[in-house]
Design a protein around this motif. Structure first.
Motif, short mmCIF file in Angstrom:
data_model
loop_
_atom_site.label_atom_id
_atom_site.label_comp_id
_atom_site.label_asym_id
_atom_site.label_seq_id
_atom_site.Cartn_x
_atom_site.Cartn_y
_atom_site.Cartn_z
N GLY A 10 26.39 -26.29 -18.63
CA GLY A 10 26.53 -27.90 -18.71
C GLY A 10 25.75 -28.46 -19.95
O GLY A 10 25.28 -27.80 -20.67
N SER A 11 25.81 -29.88 -19.80
CA SER A 11 25.19 -30.78 -20.82
C SER A 11 24.14 -31.46 -20.06
O SER A 11 24.48 -32.21 -19.33
N VAL A 12 23.07 -31.29 -20.94
CA VAL A 12 21.77 -32.01 -20.36
C VAL A 12 20.88 -32.52 -21.38
O VAL A 12 21.08 -32.19 -22.74
N GLN A 13 20.23 -33.41 -20.83
CA GLN A 13 19.34 -33.99 -22.07
C GLN A 13 18.03 -33.19 -22.23
O GLN A 13 17.62 -32.35 -21.28
N ALA A 14 17.37 -33.30 -23.34
CA ALA A 14 16.00 -32.34 -23.44
C ALA A 14 15.03 -32.99 -22.33
O ALA A 14 14.86 -34.14 -22.03
N GLY A 15 14.71 -31.93 -22.03
CA GLY A 15 13.60 -32.01 -20.74
C GLY A 15 14.09 -32.00 -19.47
O GLY A 15 13.39 -31.60 -18.44
N GLY A 16 15.44 -31.74 -19.54
CA GLY A 16 16.24 -31.58 -18.10
C GLY A 16 16.09 -29.71 -17.84
O GLY A 16 15.72 -29.12 -18.58
N SER A 17 16.95 -29.61 -16.78
CA SER A 17 17.03 -28.48 -15.90
C SER A 17 18.38 -27.87 -15.89
O SER A 17 19.39 -28.55 -15.54
N LEU A 18 18.57 -26.72 -15.67
CA LEU A 18 19.71 -26.23 -15.34
C LEU A 18 19.53 -24.92 -14.83
O LEU A 18 18.65 -24.19 -15.08
N ARG A 19 20.54 -24.38 -13.81
CA ARG A 19 20.18 -23.08 -13.38
C ARG A 19 21.73 -22.28 -13.22
O ARG A 19 22.77 -22.68 -12.99
N LEU A 20 21.57 -21.44 -14.12
CA LEU A 20 22.63 -20.33 -14.29
C LEU A 20 22.62 -19.24 -13.37
O LEU A 20 21.76 -18.73 -12.98
N SER A 21 24.00 -18.89 -12.92
CA SER A 21 24.25 -17.76 -11.78
C SER A 21 24.96 -16.80 -12.42
O SER A 21 26.00 -17.13 -13.36
N CYS A 22 24.72 -15.65 -12.26
CA CYS A 22 25.83 -14.58 -12.58
C CYS A 22 26.11 -13.66 -11.19
O CYS A 22 25.50 -13.11 -10.88
N VAL A 23 27.31 -13.75 -11.01
CA VAL A 23 27.55 -13.03 -9.58
C VAL A 23 28.42 -11.63 -10.11
O VAL A 23 29.21 -11.84 -10.91
N ALA A 24 27.75 -10.62 -9.68
CA ALA A 24 27.77 -9.31 -9.99
C ALA A 24 28.86 -8.83 -8.71
O ALA A 24 28.22 -8.73 -7.80
N SER A 25 29.84 -8.13 -9.12
CA SER A 25 30.74 -7.49 -7.92
C SER A 25 30.79 -5.96 -8.36
O SER A 25 30.93 -5.58 -9.72
#
Length: 125
Positions: A10-25
């Protein structure tokens, strides 16, 4: 056949946080490695964080102390928690999976047997 599906960008401002996920099947291996890579426009793809075959983790110097890679085996999901994001973290992020020793050791993205489609991260100043 292993399938990887990333989400959480996504889009965030500097200093922000994101959590990426990778679902593996379809994972049928006991010893494997997974990693997060990123590629910004006009730049080479680089490795960001890795879970090694022995379960240890490794990070690129540029993200140490800010990014954390983890996995939830029950959910077959790989995560990348990204804190204190910077504009230079803007890139398409990909997860990758392999089980072979040489791929897991050398971490050449192109050699990973399975790779996701990517999720975009944009950090504004």
């Amino acid at each position: 056949q292993v399938e990887l599906v990333e989400s959480g960008g996504g889009s965030v401002q500097a200093g922000g946080s994101l959590r990426l996920s990778c679902v593996a099947s379809g994972i049928g291996y006991n010893n494997y490695c997974m990693g997060w890579f990123r590629q910004a426009p006009g730049k080479e793809r680089e490795g960001v964080g890795f879970i090694n075959r022995d379960g240890s983790t490794s990070y690129a110097d540029s993200v140490k102390g800010r990014f954390t890679i983890s996995q939830d085996n029950a959910k077959n999901t790989l995560y990348l928690q990204m804190n204190n994001l910077k504009p230079e973290d803007t890139a398409m992020y990909y997860c990758a999976f392999d089980w072979r020793w040489n791929t897991c050791y050398y971490r050449n993205y192109e050699s990973y047997k399975y790779r996701g489609q990517g999720t975009q991260v944009t950090v504004s100043s």
